[in-house]
Motif scaffolding. Structure first.
Motif, short mmCIF file in Angstrom:
data_model
loop_
_atom_site.label_atom_id
_atom_site.label_comp_id
_atom_site.label_asym_id
_atom_site.label_seq_id
_atom_site.Cartn_x
_atom_site.Cartn_y
_atom_site.Cartn_z
N TYR A 1 58.98 12.90 4.12
CA TYR A 1 60.17 12.06 4.18
C TYR A 1 60.83 12.14 5.57
O TYR A 1 61.24 11.11 6.13
CB TYR A 1 61.19 12.50 3.13
N ALA A 2 60.94 13.35 6.10
CA ALA A 2 61.58 13.52 7.40
C ALA A 2 60.82 12.76 8.49
O ALA A 2 61.43 12.10 9.35
CB ALA A 2 61.67 15.01 7.76
N HIS A 3 59.51 12.81 8.44
CA HIS A 3 58.70 12.07 9.41
C HIS A 3 58.88 10.57 9.24
O HIS A 3 59.04 9.83 10.23
CB HIS A 3 57.23 12.44 9.27
N ILE A 4 58.86 10.11 8.02
CA ILE A 4 59.03 8.66 7.77
C ILE A 4 60.37 8.17 8.29
O ILE A 4 60.44 7.16 9.00
CB ILE A 4 58.89 8.35 6.26
N TYR A 5 61.45 8.87 7.97
CA TYR A 5 62.78 8.43 8.41
C TYR A 5 62.91 8.46 9.93
O TYR A 5 63.47 7.53 10.52
CB TYR A 5 63.86 9.30 7.78
N ILE B 1 59.62 0.46 7.98
CA ILE B 1 60.02 0.35 6.56
C ILE B 1 60.99 -0.82 6.39
O ILE B 1 60.88 -1.61 5.44
CB ILE B 1 60.67 1.65 6.07
N VAL B 2 61.93 -0.95 7.31
CA VAL B 2 62.90 -2.06 7.25
C VAL B 2 62.17 -3.39 7.39
O VAL B 2 62.46 -4.35 6.65
CB VAL B 2 63.97 -1.90 8.36
N HIS C 1 63.92 0.88 -1.42
CA HIS C 1 62.99 1.69 -2.22
C HIS C 1 62.88 3.10 -1.65
O HIS C 1 62.95 4.10 -2.38
CB HIS C 1 61.62 1.01 -2.23
N LEU C 2 62.73 3.21 -0.33
CA LEU C 2 62.66 4.52 0.32
C LEU C 2 63.92 5.32 0.05
O LEU C 2 63.85 6.50 -0.32
CB LEU C 2 62.46 4.34 1.83
N ASN C 3 65.08 4.70 0.23
CA ASN C 3 66.34 5.40 0.05
C ASN C 3 66.53 5.87 -1.39
O ASN C 3 67.04 6.97 -1.63
CB ASN C 3 67.51 4.52 0.47
N THR C 4 66.12 5.05 -2.36
CA THR C 4 66.24 5.44 -3.76
C THR C 4 65.31 6.61 -4.08
O THR C 4 65.70 7.56 -4.75
CB THR C 4 65.92 4.25 -4.69
#
Length: 216
Positions: free
Chosen positions: A160-164, A171-172, A179-182
């Motif tokens: 998750y940390a890498h993705i964000y 992702i945007v 979906h990611l945030n949920t």
């Protein structure tokens, strides 16, 4: 479409999805998770149902969170490559090296996709090991079970940390940020409810986490 379902165009996983532990209890707990998620209340979804065994609850949820991260990362495999992500990082301050204590005992620097590949392989080995994740109802969990679960969640957090930090704009552009945030909110609420990740490990996303929960 389920709360954690992606659109058909992105329905691709990095690894085949794992099923919940077999036996009536695992199936019942999975149905409980799906029902509470369907109500949209993530705080209710993470709480241990009255009268249920904590270890069984953790086992079913560990499989669920593995599948969630699996699906999320699957949408990014063409963008997260050895050339774009030569090291597994979460911003400029955090770099993760891989070691499993068995085949790779000394932490090694690897690309982000290689790290995730090693991680998913390692988690699958843990989930498939019936001495750690018992499949038969009534089989006792080992003393080290919680430690294994904590290591799984610590390492899933790093994805998750890498993705964000690295891929949020992608992702945007895919219109998957909600979906990611949920998914991350659900993950965070569960890990905080059961104290599965040390606070120091949460540093790369601490501002986001503190917007979700006041104390973790």
């Amino acid at each position: 479409m389920s709360l954690f379902g992606l659109g058909s165009k992105n329905q691709r996983t990095f690894r085949p999805k794992k099923n919940a532990p077999s036996g009536n209890k695992g199936v019942q707990l999975k149905k409980h998770i799906d029902a509470t998620l369907g109500n949209g209340n993530l705080r209710d979804a993470v709480r241990l149902p009255p009268g249920e065994d904590l270890n069984e609850w953790m086992a079913v949820n560990t499989v669920d969170f593995f599948n969630q991260v699996n699906i999320l990362y699957g949408t990014l495999t063409e963008f997260c490559t050895p050339s774009t992500c030569p090291t597994m990082t979460a911003g400029s301050k955090f770099e993760y090296r891989w070691a499993d204590g068995v085949q790779i005992k000394k932490p090694i620097e690897v690309s982000a996709p290689k790290y995730v590949e090693y991680l998913m392989d390692w988690i699958e080995v843990q989930l498939d090991d019936e001495s750690i994740f018992p499949q038969k109802l009534g089989t006792p969990f080992p003393k080290k079970f919680r430690d294994v679960v904590k290591t799984i969640f610590k390492r899933l957090f790093r994805v998750y940390a890498h993705i964000y930090h690295t891929h949020f704009q992608k992702i945007v552009s895919l219109k998957e940020e909600a979906h990611l945030n949920t998914c991350f909110k659900h993950f965070t609420l569960f890990t905080c409810e059961f104290k599965l990740i040390d606070k120091a490990e949460l540093a790369p996303l601490i501002d986001l986490i503190e917007s979700i929960v006041t104390v973790c």
